[in-house]
Design a protein around this motif. Structure first.
Motif, PDB file in Angstrom:
ATOM      1  N   UNK A   1      43.181  77.219 -16.322  1.00 36.51           N
ATOM      2  CA  UNK A   1      42.257  77.386 -17.134  1.00 36.51           C
ATOM      3  C   UNK A   1      41.472  76.079 -17.953  1.00 36.51           C
ATOM      4  N   UNK A   2      42.040  74.774 -18.050  1.00 38.65           N
ATOM      5  CA  UNK A   2      42.116  74.078 -18.394  1.00 38.65           C
ATOM      6  C   UNK A   2      41.230  72.747 -17.625  1.00 38.65           C
ATOM      7  N   UNK A   3      42.246  73.328 -16.243  1.00 39.24           N
ATOM      8  CA  UNK A   3      40.934  72.799 -15.154  1.00 39.24           C
ATOM      9  C   UNK A   3      39.723  73.169 -15.492  1.00 39.24           C
ATOM     10  N   UNK A   4      38.934  74.528 -15.201  1.00 40.00           N
ATOM     11  CA  UNK A   4      37.809  75.372 -15.256  1.00 40.00           C
ATOM     12  C   UNK A   4      37.164  74.841 -16.564  1.00 40.00           C
ATOM     13  N   UNK A   5      37.671  74.537 -17.747  1.00 41.19           N
ATOM     14  CA  UNK A   5      37.317  74.070 -18.990  1.00 41.19           C
ATOM     15  C   UNK A   5      36.472  72.435 -19.120  1.00 41.19           C
ATOM     16  N   UNK A   6      37.763  71.581 -17.958  1.00 36.08           N
ATOM     17  CA  UNK A   6      36.526  70.746 -17.939  1.00 36.08           C
ATOM     18  C   UNK A   6      35.273  70.038 -17.178  1.00 36.08           C
ATOM     19  N   UNK A   7      35.261  71.165 -15.566  1.00 36.22           N
ATOM     20  CA  UNK A   7      34.620  71.397 -15.015  1.00 36.22           C
ATOM     21  C   UNK A   7      33.036  71.885 -15.193  1.00 36.22           C
TER      22      UNK A   7
ATOM     23  N   UNK B   1      40.427  75.135 -24.368  1.00 31.57           N
ATOM     24  CA  UNK B   1      40.649  73.952 -24.886  1.00 31.57           C
ATOM     25  C   UNK B   1      40.257  72.712 -23.502  1.00 31.57           C
ATOM     26  N   UNK B   2      40.029  73.027 -22.144  1.00 29.81           N
ATOM     27  CA  UNK B   2      39.574  72.608 -21.374  1.00 29.81           C
ATOM     28  C   UNK B   2      38.333  71.524 -21.482  1.00 29.81           C
ATOM     29  N   UNK B   3      37.521  72.414 -22.515  1.00 29.99           N
ATOM     30  CA  UNK B   3      36.515  71.935 -22.765  1.00 29.99           C
ATOM     31  C   UNK B   3      36.619  71.001 -23.557  1.00 29.99           C
ATOM     32  N   UNK B   4      36.940  71.272 -24.235  1.00 25.95           N
ATOM     33  CA  UNK B   4      37.400  70.418 -25.932  1.00 25.95           C
ATOM     34  C   UNK B   4      37.220  68.647 -25.111  1.00 25.95           C
ATOM     35  N   UNK B   5      38.809  69.104 -24.649  1.00 29.06           N
ATOM     36  CA  UNK B   5      38.924  68.250 -23.932  1.00 29.06           C
ATOM     37  C   UNK B   5      38.377  66.657 -22.838  1.00 29.06           C
ATOM     38  N   UNK B   6      37.315  67.595 -22.335  1.00 30.65           N
ATOM     39  CA  UNK B   6      36.807  67.169 -20.931  1.00 30.65           C
ATOM     40  C   UNK B   6      35.525  66.390 -21.974  1.00 30.65           C
ATOM     41  N   UNK B   7      35.230  66.878 -23.067  1.00 27.58           N
ATOM     42  CA  UNK B   7      34.409  66.401 -23.791  1.00 27.58           C
ATOM     43  C   UNK B   7      34.632  64.967 -24.042  1.00 27.58           C
ATOM     44  N   UNK B   8      35.654  65.007 -24.403  1.00 26.62           N
ATOM     45  CA  UNK B   8      36.504  63.374 -24.849  1.00 26.62           C
ATOM     46  C   UNK B   8      36.663  62.400 -23.935  1.00 26.62           C
TER      47      UNK B   8
END
Length: 529
Positions: free
Chosen positions: A142-148, A93-100
């Motif tokens: 996990x959200x923070x990890x996805x962003x990173x 979830x975090x990676x998709x939020x990070x992409x946007x």
């Protein structure tokens, strides 16, 4: 004696030709690298890549903290599996939020978001009073990890010169391994605290490096490619001038980025007005990459998803997350011995990732990837054999089998760290065209995290079903398939500009020009002085 105009003109022309020839580099010559610019790009990559410490620390610290969490909270093996693996699902979830977010506010600010979110998650886990609160902390972390893990490699690849892109982009994996090692050290350092404090301190102290990172990031420039996407040509030109090997390369990189963004080469103001579309650009990106991709784009996406899948499906998380249990199965007993062996594994991972960092731009991506996967395959067979023999002699120690297990684990993490580990983020950040890079990397990261979650949340159950040795034989079979995939499907990208890599996958100049023309027509870009 007065020279005739014709003769003077001929000599002037000849002199001009000599000067032009002298200015051109000899065939195969390499422009001298601007050391000041390289140091600046190095510093930028270093700061951005530190964001991935958060993933490494969580993986490393949970391997030991889980022993104490299970005892203190009295949870089952199934709850433990879910707790260990669920972070990967949340990271998706975090990676998709990070992409946007990275396309919206920029790569640099997204790194700050990643650090802030992980800090919050670490504190929640550190102060957790029960399993439910601990799982809330795992969600935020996990959200923070996805962003990173999404933004750090993308930013680093976009700010790096082509000559050092592999070296600098591999920093993301270096810091993952540094984080893992710090997690192991934290396990060892705080294991002697009272049971109710030990795991809480291990998890909560992870907030410290991420909070420091959030402050450091403000000294970084924004990605030049994101600046061009927003029409800020002057700012992009300034960053490229500081991060390119030569002034000529800075100009060439800017022209290539402008072409990829659909900005005509002759449009060269400080700021150009980009269209304010209501979701149209985002829909176009999804259409180009997912819903109606060209054969070349489909091959790029498959290559990225494949390398992410095989990085996790070959069992790396099982070895790292459950290393104390694996060492225990190999015949090592006692918490101190188990955590000491785990620390040794962390040291090996960190040392060999440094080897890979210095070889990526010398040896190339493909040779390291194939060597790494072949070595992992051999080690998984050795580990499966050793664990099977130890498992069949529960009442007696078999020294050679125990030794084979230990050597195989240390060799496995070493081979992983010289190739498949760092190359996954490096390669994914290189292959996607500018327009779809953030979304493409998010998709690759999502595949990575889903596979990681499946592996980490099934390892204990799989070990009970087919034995722990059988689990590693299964991973060996997947590694063999991965080697074949890499050999047939992964081209070499070393030293190529990001905008030229698409040609390796069949993206022709005609197709690129057609896409850029369509983007220009749609954008109706205007210049503003």
């Amino acid at each position: 004696m007065k020279m005739s105009p014709e003769r003077k003109g001929a000599e002037d022309k000849e002199e001009g030709s000599r000067m032009a020839s002298a200015a051109l580099p000899e065939p195969g010559a390499v422009h001298p690298r601007n050391k000041g610019n390289f140091k600046y790009a190095f510093t930028c990559a270093l700061c951005a890549s530190m964001a991935t410490i958060v993933l490494g620390y969580d993986v490393g610290v949970m391997s030991g903290a889980s022993l104490y969490i299970k005892r203190d909270l009295q949870i089952t093996d199934v709850q433990l599996e879910i707790m260990m693996g669920i972070l990967s699902v949340y990271a998706l979830i975090g990676s998709f939020l990070g992409a946007r977010t990275s396309d919206w506010v920029g790569r640099r600010v997204t790194v700050v978001f990643a650090a802030a979110i992980f800090t919050t998650g670490s504190l929640l886990m550190g102060f957790a009073v029960n399993y439910a609160m601990l799982m809330v902390g795992r969600f935020v972390t996990g959200i923070g990890v996805g962003y990173a893990i999404m933004v750090a490699p993308v930013y680093t690849a976009e700010v790096s010169p082509a000559s050092a892109r592999g070296f600098l982009t591999s920093f993301t994996e270096v810091f993952i391994n540094v984080g893992i090692l710090l997690g192991y050290v934290s396990n060892y350092a705080f294991a002697r605290l009272p049971l109710h404090l030990s795991w809480r301190v291990m998890l909560g102290i992870g907030a410290v490096p991420s909070a420091l990172l959030a402050l450091m990031v403000f000294g970084m420039p924004e990605s030049p490619r994101w600046l061009v996407m927003k029409g800020r040509l002057a700012d992009a030109r300034a960053v490229l001038a500081k991060t390119s090997d030569t002034p000529e390369e800075a100009v060439e990189r800017l022209d290539q980025i402008k072409a990829a963004a659909g900005i005509p080469r002759e449009l060269d103001g400080d700021v150009v007005v980009m269209p304010k579309t209501k979701g149209g650009q985002e829909k176009q990106v999804w259409k180009e990459l997912i819903f109606s991709p060209t054969p070349a784009m489909r091959r790029i996406l498959l290559a990225a998803l494949g390398i992410h899948f095989f990085q996790q499906a070959t069992g790396s998380d099982s070895v790292v997350l459950y290393s104390p249990r694996v060492f225990q199965s190999a015949g090592i007993t006692g918490d101190n011995h188990l955590l000491g062996a785990t620390c040794a594994m962390g040291v090996m991972k960190t040392l060999f990732i440094l080897v890979a960092t210095f070889q990526l731009d010398r040896v190339g991506r493909r040779p390291l990837l194939l060597t790494s996967t072949a070595g992992m395959l051999a080690c998984l067979i050795g580990l499966g054999t050793g664990l099977t023999v130890v498992g069949r002699h529960p009442d007696a120690k078999v020294p050679w089998a125990i030794g084979l297990c230990i050597v195989s684990i240390l060799a496995y993490v070493s081979f992983f760290s010289i190739g498949l580990g760092p190359l996954t983020s490096v390669y994914t950040s290189e292959v996607f065209p500018l327009r779809v890079r953030a979304l493409g990397f998010a998709l690759g990261t999502s595949c990575n995290r889903v596979t990681s979650a499946a592996v980490s949340m099934s390892f204990l159950s799989l070990s009970k079903a087919i034995t722990i040795g059988g689990s590693f034989f299964l991973y060996a079979g997947i590694a063999a398939i991965g080697w074949i995939f890499f050999f047939t499907f992964i081209p070499e990208t070393r030293g190529l500009p990001l905008e030229e890599i698409g040609k390796l996958f069949g993206m022709t100049d005609t197709a690129v020009e057609a896409q850029d023309t369509a983007t220009k027509d749609k954008a109706k870009v205007g210049e503003m002085n």
